[in-house]
Design a protein around this motif. Structure first.
Motif, short mmCIF file in Angstrom:
data_model
loop_
_atom_site.label_atom_id
_atom_site.label_comp_id
_atom_site.label_asym_id
_atom_site.label_seq_id
_atom_site.Cartn_x
_atom_site.Cartn_y
_atom_site.Cartn_z
N LEU A 19 41.78 -29.75 23.72
CA LEU A 19 40.98 -30.59 22.84
C LEU A 19 40.43 -29.72 21.70
N LYS A 20 40.82 -30.05 20.47
CA LYS A 20 40.38 -29.25 19.33
C LYS A 20 38.94 -29.57 18.97
N PRO A 21 38.17 -28.55 18.60
CA PRO A 21 36.76 -28.77 18.24
C PRO A 21 36.60 -29.23 16.79
N VAL A 22 35.51 -29.91 16.51
CA VAL A 22 35.15 -30.27 15.14
C VAL A 22 34.80 -28.98 14.39
N LEU A 23 35.35 -28.79 13.20
CA LEU A 23 35.06 -27.58 12.43
C LEU A 23 33.65 -27.63 11.86
N ARG A 24 33.28 -28.80 11.33
CA ARG A 24 31.92 -28.98 10.79
C ARG A 24 31.69 -30.45 10.46
N VAL A 25 30.44 -30.81 10.37
CA VAL A 25 30.09 -32.12 9.85
C VAL A 25 30.28 -32.05 8.34
N ALA A 26 30.87 -33.08 7.75
CA ALA A 26 31.18 -33.05 6.32
C ALA A 26 29.92 -32.86 5.47
N THR A 27 30.01 -31.96 4.52
CA THR A 27 28.91 -31.70 3.59
C THR A 27 29.07 -32.57 2.35
N LYS A 28 28.09 -32.50 1.47
CA LYS A 28 28.17 -33.26 0.22
C LYS A 28 29.38 -32.79 -0.59
N ARG A 29 29.66 -31.51 -0.53
CA ARG A 29 30.81 -30.96 -1.25
C ARG A 29 32.12 -31.51 -0.66
N ASP A 30 32.17 -31.64 0.66
CA ASP A 30 33.36 -32.22 1.32
C ASP A 30 33.56 -33.67 0.89
N VAL A 36 34.25 -38.12 29.34
CA VAL A 36 35.42 -38.74 29.97
C VAL A 36 36.05 -37.73 30.93
N GLU A 37 36.91 -38.25 31.81
CA GLU A 37 37.64 -37.37 32.73
C GLU A 37 38.60 -36.48 31.95
N ASP A 38 38.82 -35.28 32.44
CA ASP A 38 39.69 -34.32 31.76
C ASP A 38 41.10 -34.85 31.54
N ASP A 39 41.63 -35.63 32.50
CA ASP A 39 43.00 -36.12 32.39
C ASP A 39 43.15 -37.32 31.46
N LYS A 40 42.04 -37.78 30.87
CA LYS A 40 42.08 -38.93 29.96
C LYS A 40 42.38 -38.53 28.52
N MET A 50 34.71 -33.19 33.73
CA MET A 50 34.35 -34.08 32.63
C MET A 50 34.29 -33.29 31.32
N VAL A 51 34.65 -33.98 30.22
CA VAL A 51 34.65 -33.33 28.91
C VAL A 51 34.01 -34.28 27.90
N LYS A 52 33.29 -33.70 26.94
CA LYS A 52 32.61 -34.49 25.91
C LYS A 52 33.53 -34.67 24.72
N ILE A 53 33.66 -35.92 24.23
CA ILE A 53 34.58 -36.19 23.13
C ILE A 53 33.93 -37.12 22.09
N ILE A 54 34.56 -37.13 20.90
CA ILE A 54 34.27 -38.15 19.89
C ILE A 54 35.60 -38.68 19.39
N GLY A 55 35.63 -39.93 18.94
CA GLY A 55 36.83 -40.51 18.36
C GLY A 55 36.76 -40.44 16.84
N VAL A 56 37.89 -40.06 16.22
CA VAL A 56 37.93 -39.89 14.76
C VAL A 56 39.13 -40.64 14.19
N ARG A 57 38.89 -41.34 13.08
CA ARG A 57 39.97 -42.02 12.34
C ARG A 57 40.13 -41.37 10.98
N PHE A 58 41.39 -41.41 10.49
CA PHE A 58 41.68 -40.81 9.19
C PHE A 58 42.07 -41.85 8.13
N ARG A 59 42.18 -43.10 8.54
CA ARG A 59 42.44 -44.18 7.60
C ARG A 59 41.88 -45.47 8.19
N THR A 60 41.70 -46.49 7.35
CA THR A 60 41.18 -47.77 7.81
C THR A 60 42.08 -48.35 8.90
N ALA A 61 41.47 -48.72 10.02
CA ALA A 61 42.21 -49.28 11.17
C ALA A 61 43.31 -48.34 11.66
N GLY A 62 43.15 -47.05 11.41
CA GLY A 62 44.14 -46.08 11.87
C GLY A 62 43.96 -45.73 13.34
#
Length: 309
Positions: free
Chosen positions: A60-71, A51-55, A1-13
C-alpha cells in the motif's frame, strides 16, 4: 488491520487505496500520491478507515503530502494546458489525415506525460503523430484508444430519464449488463429503448436487477395456468411485478372475465419464461442481434481503458 483512504483522479473514476500515513486527512481533501503513471493529484472520497490486510493490494503506497495551495494552482494550470493540448492534437490528426476521433487530453500532475484518448473503428498507425506531438510538448506522449462506454463516461450527457448519465456522475466502474436483465424486468426488447447514449445496453439495467429477480421468483409467468383461492382456474393475462398483482383470465358462466389477484391468492407451478420477441419487426430483431453481438464484444474488450493507476 491496515488504515486506508480512497482516492479518485477523475469525476466518477475508479477508487484507489492509499496509506494516509500521519497526515490528518478527511473526505474532500486533495492529496499528492505516487501511482504507476507518476506523481498524481487526487481527491479523497472517504474518511480514513481500518480494513483487513487481504482487502487491499499490497504494498500500500503512502500519501506523499496533503495538497498545498501551490499544488492546487499547478493542477488548475494543468487543466488549462490540457485544453491547448487538445486543440494542437486535433490539428496534428488532421495534418496526418488519420481517421480517429479525439476525446480528451490529460496531463499527469508532474507533467511527465501527456495522454490523448481517442476512438476509432479499427487499429490506427499513429507513430508519426506521436513523434510530431513529442516535438511540440517535449515530454512523453501516450495515445490510448478507448471504447464507446469510456467515451461517454468522459464526455457525459443526459440519459432518457432526464438525469446526468450514471457513468459520468457516480458509477466508478462499468458493471456487466445483458439482454437477460431487460427480459427479467419485463422491458421492451427494442434496442432503441434499452440502449444508452453510447449505443450499448444501459448501465441502469443493473440497478434494480436483484430486486426484480427476487420478486419474479414469487410470480407466475404470462400464459401460466393458475388456481385462485375461490376455486377458479384460469390463465395469467399479465403481472405487476412491483405490486405483486396478477391478472387472470377466468371462465364464469360460459363467459371469460379478467380478474386481479394478489400473488398469495393463487396456486400455480411456474414454467420457464418465454422470450418476448413477438410483435418485433424484422428490423428490430436485426438490431437486437447486433446489440447482443456488441455486448459479447464488450465482454471480450475487458475493463475500462481509463484506469491504469
Amino acid at each position: 488491520m491496515v488504515k486506508i483512504i480512497g482516492v479518485r483522479f477523475r469525476t466518477a473514476g475508479k477508487i484507489y487505496f492509499f496509506d494516509p500515513a500521519k497526515f490528518p486527512i478527511k473526505r474532500g481533501d486533495h492529496v499528492i500520491v505516487e501511482t504507476a503513471r507518476g506523481v498524481e493529484y487526487g481527491t479523497v472520497v472517504g474518511d480514513p478507515r481500518m480494513v483487513e490486510d487481504d482487502k487491499v493490494v499490497q504494498p500500500l503506497k503512502p500519501v506523499l503530502r496533503v495538497a498545498t495551495k501551490r499544488d492546487d494552482e499547478q493542477e488548475a494550470n494543468n487543466k488549462l494546458k490540457e485544453k491547448d493540448a487538445f486543440k494542437i492534437c486535433l490539428e496534428k490528426i488532421k495534418k496526418h489525415n488519420l481517421e480517429m476521433k479525439l476525446i480528451d487530453a490529460e496531463y499527469t500532475f508532474d507533467n511527465n506525460k501527456v495522454l490523448f484518448y481517442f476512438t476509432a473503428d479499427g487499429r490506427i498507425d499513429f507513430r508519426e503523430l506521436v513523434k510530431d506531438l513529442a516535438s511540440v510538448f517535449k515530454t512523453r506522449i501516450e495515445l490510448r484508444q478507448i471504447g464507446v462506454r469510456d467515451e461517454t463516461k468522459i464526455l457525459g450527457g443526459i440519459g432518457i430519464c432526464g438525469r446526468p448519465l450514471c457513468c459520468h456522475s457516480h458509477l466508478s466502474e462499468f458493471v456487466p449488463v445483458s439482454i437477460k436483465m431487460a427480459k427479467e424486468q419485463n422491458l421492451s426488447l427494442n434496442p432503441t429503448k434499452i440502449s444508452g447514449v453510447c449505443g450499448r445496453l444501459m448501465c441502469c439495467l443493473k440497478h434494480e436487477e436483484e430486486t426484480y429477480e427476487y420478486l419474479n421468483k414469487t410470480l407466475p409467468n404470462v400464459g401460466d395456468f393458475v388456481t385462485t383461492e375461490d376455486g377458479l382456474k384460469g390463465e395469467v393475462h399479465s403481472v405487476n411485478v412491483l405490486r405483486q398483482l396478477v391478472k387472470v383470465i377466468v371462465q364464469i358462466d360460459d363467459e371469460k372475465e379478467i380478474r386481479e389477484y394478489k400473488v398469495e391468492q393463487l396456486r400455480f407451478k411456474r414454467r420457464h419464461k418465454k422470450e418476448k420477441r413477438e410483435g418485433m419487426s424484422d428490423e428490430e430483431l436485426r438490431e437486437l442481434k447486433e446489440l447482443e453481438k456488441l455486448e459479447k464484444q464488450e465482454k471480450q474488450d475487458g475493463k475500462s481503458k481509463l484506469d491504469d493507476n
